[in-house]
Design a protein around this motif. Structure first.
Motif, PDB file in Angstrom:
ATOM      1  N   PHE A   1       0.874  -1.087  -0.050  1.00  0.00           N
ATOM      2  CA  PHE A   1       0.163   0.117   0.179  1.00  0.00           C
ATOM      3  C   PHE A   1       0.957   1.398  -0.120  1.00  0.00           C
ATOM      4  CE2 PHE A   1      -2.836  -3.169   1.680  1.00  0.00           C
ATOM      5  CZ  PHE A   1      -3.834  -2.919   1.120  1.00  0.00           C
ATOM      6  N   VAL A   2       0.374   2.218  -0.703  1.00  0.00           N
ATOM      7  CA  VAL A   2       1.087   3.495  -0.505  1.00  0.00           C
ATOM      8  C   VAL A   2       1.160   4.311   0.737  1.00  0.00           C
ATOM      9  CG1 VAL A   2       0.947   5.857  -1.202  1.00  0.00           C
ATOM     10  CG2 VAL A   2       0.329   4.196  -3.146  1.00  0.00           C
ATOM     11  N   THR A   3       0.156   4.053   1.286  1.00  0.00           N
ATOM     12  CA  THR A   3       0.212   4.381   3.087  1.00  0.00           C
ATOM     13  C   THR A   3       1.073   3.595   3.987  1.00  0.00           C
ATOM     14  OG1 THR A   3      -1.994   5.381   2.544  1.00  0.00           O
ATOM     15  CG2 THR A   3      -1.248   5.239   4.740  1.00  0.00           C
ATOM     16  N   ASP A   4       2.032   4.110   4.510  1.00  0.00           N
ATOM     17  CA  ASP A   4       2.351   3.047   5.501  1.00  0.00           C
ATOM     18  C   ASP A   4       2.095   3.690   6.900  1.00  0.00           C
ATOM     19  OD1 ASP A   4       3.655   5.230   5.236  1.00  0.00           O
ATOM     20  OD2 ASP A   4       5.841   4.455   5.539  1.00  0.00           O
ATOM     21  N   ILE A   5       2.240   2.801   7.762  1.00  0.00           N
ATOM     22  CA  ILE A   5       1.995   3.383   9.332  1.00  0.00           C
ATOM     23  C   ILE A   5       3.150   3.711  10.088  1.00  0.00           C
ATOM     24  CG2 ILE A   5       0.676   2.654  11.430  1.00  0.00           C
ATOM     25  CD1 ILE A   5      -1.051   3.239   8.871  1.00  0.00           C
ATOM     26  N   ARG A   6       3.304   4.731  10.409  1.00  0.00           N
ATOM     27  CA  ARG A   6       4.482   5.349  10.952  1.00  0.00           C
ATOM     28  C   ARG A   6       4.760   4.772  12.538  1.00  0.00           C
ATOM     29  NH1 ARG A   6       6.453   9.706   7.899  1.00  0.00           N
ATOM     30  NH2 ARG A   6       6.395   8.839   5.678  1.00  0.00           N
ATOM     31  N   GLU A   7       5.902   4.424  12.802  1.00  0.00           N
ATOM     32  CA  GLU A   7       5.905   4.369  14.289  1.00  0.00           C
ATOM     33  C   GLU A   7       5.684   5.504  15.248  1.00  0.00           C
ATOM     34  OE1 GLU A   7       9.542   2.060  16.856  1.00  0.00           O
ATOM     35  OE2 GLU A   7      10.066   3.746  15.575  1.00  0.00           O
TER      36      GLU A   7
ATOM     37  N   GLY B   1      -9.442   8.077  18.652  1.00  0.00           N
ATOM     38  CA  GLY B   1      -8.942   8.973  19.753  1.00  0.00           C
ATOM     39  C   GLY B   1      -7.889   9.879  19.360  1.00  0.00           C
ATOM     40  N   PHE B   2      -7.059   9.632  18.044  1.00  0.00           N
ATOM     41  CA  PHE B   2      -6.025  10.494  17.857  1.00  0.00           C
ATOM     42  C   PHE B   2      -6.497  11.044  16.442  1.00  0.00           C
ATOM     43  CE2 PHE B   2      -3.696   8.549  21.236  1.00  0.00           C
ATOM     44  CZ  PHE B   2      -3.346   9.823  21.962  1.00  0.00           C
ATOM     45  N   ALA B   3      -7.784  11.123  15.899  1.00  0.00           N
ATOM     46  CA  ALA B   3      -8.145  11.297  14.635  1.00  0.00           C
ATOM     47  C   ALA B   3      -7.562  12.520  13.819  1.00  0.00           C
ATOM     48  CB  ALA B   3      -9.753  11.303  14.751  1.00  0.00           C
ATOM     49  N   ARG B   4      -7.307  13.493  14.637  1.00  0.00           N
ATOM     50  CA  ARG B   4      -6.581  14.800  14.054  1.00  0.00           C
ATOM     51  C   ARG B   4      -5.219  14.686  13.946  1.00  0.00           C
ATOM     52  NH1 ARG B   4     -11.204  16.506  17.056  1.00  0.00           N
ATOM     53  NH2 ARG B   4     -12.746  17.474  15.467  1.00  0.00           N
ATOM     54  N   HIS B   5      -4.405  13.663  14.496  1.00  0.00           N
ATOM     55  CA  HIS B   5      -3.005  13.318  14.543  1.00  0.00           C
ATOM     56  C   HIS B   5      -2.659  12.522  13.557  1.00  0.00           C
ATOM     57  CE1 HIS B   5      -4.082  14.822  18.539  1.00  0.00           C
ATOM     58  NE2 HIS B   5      -2.585  15.181  18.660  1.00  0.00           N
ATOM     59  N   ALA B   6      -1.375  12.652  13.107  1.00  0.00           N
ATOM     60  CA  ALA B   6      -0.747  11.611  12.155  1.00  0.00           C
ATOM     61  C   ALA B   6      -1.332  10.446  12.044  1.00  0.00           C
ATOM     62  CB  ALA B   6       0.809  12.014  11.798  1.00  0.00           C
ATOM     63  N   CYS B   7      -1.128   9.707  13.311  1.00  0.00           N
ATOM     64  CA  CYS B   7      -1.379   8.182  13.350  1.00  0.00           C
ATOM     65  C   CYS B   7      -2.591   8.065  12.827  1.00  0.00           C
ATOM     66  CB  CYS B   7      -0.822   7.689  14.561  1.00  0.00           C
ATOM     67  SG  CYS B   7      -1.978   8.262  15.912  1.00  0.00           S
ATOM     68  N   GLY B   8      -3.852   8.675  13.177  1.00  0.00           N
ATOM     69  CA  GLY B   8      -4.982   8.549  13.014  1.00  0.00           C
ATOM     70  C   GLY B   8      -5.484   8.906  11.580  1.00  0.00           C
ATOM     71  N   LYS B   9      -4.826   9.830  11.036  1.00  0.00           N
ATOM     72  CA  LYS B   9      -5.034  10.151   9.527  1.00  0.00           C
ATOM     73  C   LYS B   9      -4.355   9.155   8.616  1.00  0.00           C
ATOM     74  CE  LYS B   9      -5.046  15.367  10.378  1.00  0.00           C
ATOM     75  NZ  LYS B   9      -4.494  16.488   9.961  1.00  0.00           N
ATOM     76  N   ARG B  10      -3.318   8.370   9.180  1.00  0.00           N
ATOM     77  CA  ARG B  10      -2.776   7.442   8.297  1.00  0.00           C
ATOM     78  C   ARG B  10      -3.627   6.171   8.207  1.00  0.00           C
ATOM     79  NH1 ARG B  10       2.228   7.518   5.948  1.00  0.00           N
ATOM     80  NH2 ARG B  10       3.427   9.546   6.236  1.00  0.00           N
ATOM     81  N   TYR B  11      -4.177   5.835   9.364  1.00  0.00           N
ATOM     82  CA  TYR B  11      -5.099   4.774   9.522  1.00  0.00           C
ATOM     83  C   TYR B  11      -6.305   4.977   8.435  1.00  0.00           C
ATOM     84  CZ  TYR B  11      -2.699   1.746  12.935  1.00  0.00           C
ATOM     85  OH  TYR B  11      -1.832   1.214  13.523  1.00  0.00           O
ATOM     86  N   ALA B  12      -6.799   6.300   8.667  1.00  0.00           N
ATOM     87  CA  ALA B  12      -7.794   6.588   7.611  1.00  0.00           C
ATOM     88  C   ALA B  12      -7.461   6.906   6.147  1.00  0.00           C
ATOM     89  CB  ALA B  12      -8.516   8.164   7.985  1.00  0.00           C
ATOM     90  N   GLU B  13      -6.295   7.081   5.919  1.00  0.00           N
ATOM     91  CA  GLU B  13      -6.045   6.975   4.553  1.00  0.00           C
ATOM     92  C   GLU B  13      -5.796   5.711   3.938  1.00  0.00           C
ATOM     93  OE1 GLU B  13      -5.353   7.925   0.837  1.00  0.00           O
ATOM     94  OE2 GLU B  13      -5.900   9.634   2.391  1.00  0.00           O
TER      95      GLU B  13
END
Length: 297
Positions: A228-234, A251-263
């Protein structure tokens, strides 16, 4: 109900966090989603704030699998645990529910299924049929591929995706997992699951890539894993989310980790609905680094 299995050959690459974040993301979009915890360690339940104890042991999916493996199947309606409260602060959400695991009952189910052999491979799929009209999606968090529980999970699924870490051994495991999916015996009523690709989990930004991550990214492309183009960062927020029982995408929808899972979820849904020839595949690390060098020049 469309069923997606999150699989790997060995434990540890992040199946549970991927499963619950994809499930929660779907529920946030308005879908009714069921998380199916087929892992004896019961981590998906923990990630959704649920732990079975002696008083709630009757809710274990393991007990239902034991009965089904012995030719005495029953429905699952009475063991579905609602976790929609996790989404309470978000508008227009759907339903989020759980079929929970418990170690002793699931290990016993594993032994019975192993002894029963291929004749009982489709018991989980048949159990999930009883909930077909209640949910839009089921996300299956599975144990390692060496276990019979993994086989019944794949047999129950329409789609499957696997994971890698920035470690060489995980690429070998993902290649083996894709081969397993490819060679599963399909049936007219339940064809083999469609392979969706591999997610790189616990990755680093380009500026922090070490030699092994560069090699892993190249191998994922070269080995045909369709990353996948989207990777999940540490990100420590992901482990904090697990401990809190609220997936990062919530819980962290507006942070990078939440956005990456959404993408990542958007990519998964696109691949589910389109032929492989139309998928966008992550570039190799070599391509990324070469492009970066060219932009500097």
């Amino acid at each position: 109900m469309q069923r997606i299995a999150i699989v790997s050959q060995k434990g540890g690459p992040g199946k549970t966090t991927t499963a619950v974040n994809l499930a929660a993301g779907l529920a946030l979009s308005g879908a009714d989603v069921l998380v199916v915890d087929v892992e004896p360690q019961a981590q998906a339940g923990t990630a959704l704030g649920t732990r079975l104890d002696q008083s709630t042991l009757h809710l274990s999916l393991g007990l239902k699998l034991q009965l089904a493996a012995q030719g005495m199947p029953s429905g699952l309606e009475d063991v579905v645990i609602d976790r929609t409260e996790i989404l309470a602060k978000w508008p227009n959400h759907g339903r989020l529910a759980l079929l929970a695991s418990e170690q002793r009952t699931m290990v016993n189910a594993q032994h019975i299924l192993h002894a029963a052999g291929k004749e009982r491979t489709h018991v989980l799929g048949e159990l999930l049929d009883s909930l077909d009209e209640d949910f839009d999606y089921a996300i299956l968090d599975t144990p390692p591929a060496v276990e019979a529980l993994n086989a019944v999970s794949l047999a129950a699924s329409d789609y499957a995706l696997t994971l890698c870490l920035p470690k060489h051994a995980t690429v070998e495991g993902a290649v083996a997992m894709r081969a397993t999916i490819k060679h599963l015996p399909g049936q007219a009523t339940q064809p083999k699951p469609k392979y969706l690709g591999a997610v790189l989990n616990m990755s680093k930004p380009v500026s922090e890539w070490k030699e092994e991550e560069i090699e892993v990214r190249d191998l994922m492309v070269d080995a045909g894993l369709l990353p996948f183009v989207t990777d999940i960062r540490e990100d420590t927020r992901i482990s904090r989310s697990y401990d809190a029982g609220v997936p990062s995408v919530v819980g962290f929808a507006r942070h990078a980790c939440g956005k990456r899972y959404a993408e990542l979820l958007r990519e998964v849904l696109f691949r589910m609905d389109t032929p492989e020839s139309e998928w966008q595949i992550a570039p190799s690390a070599s391509e990324v680094l070469e492009a970066k060098e060219d932009s500097v020049v």
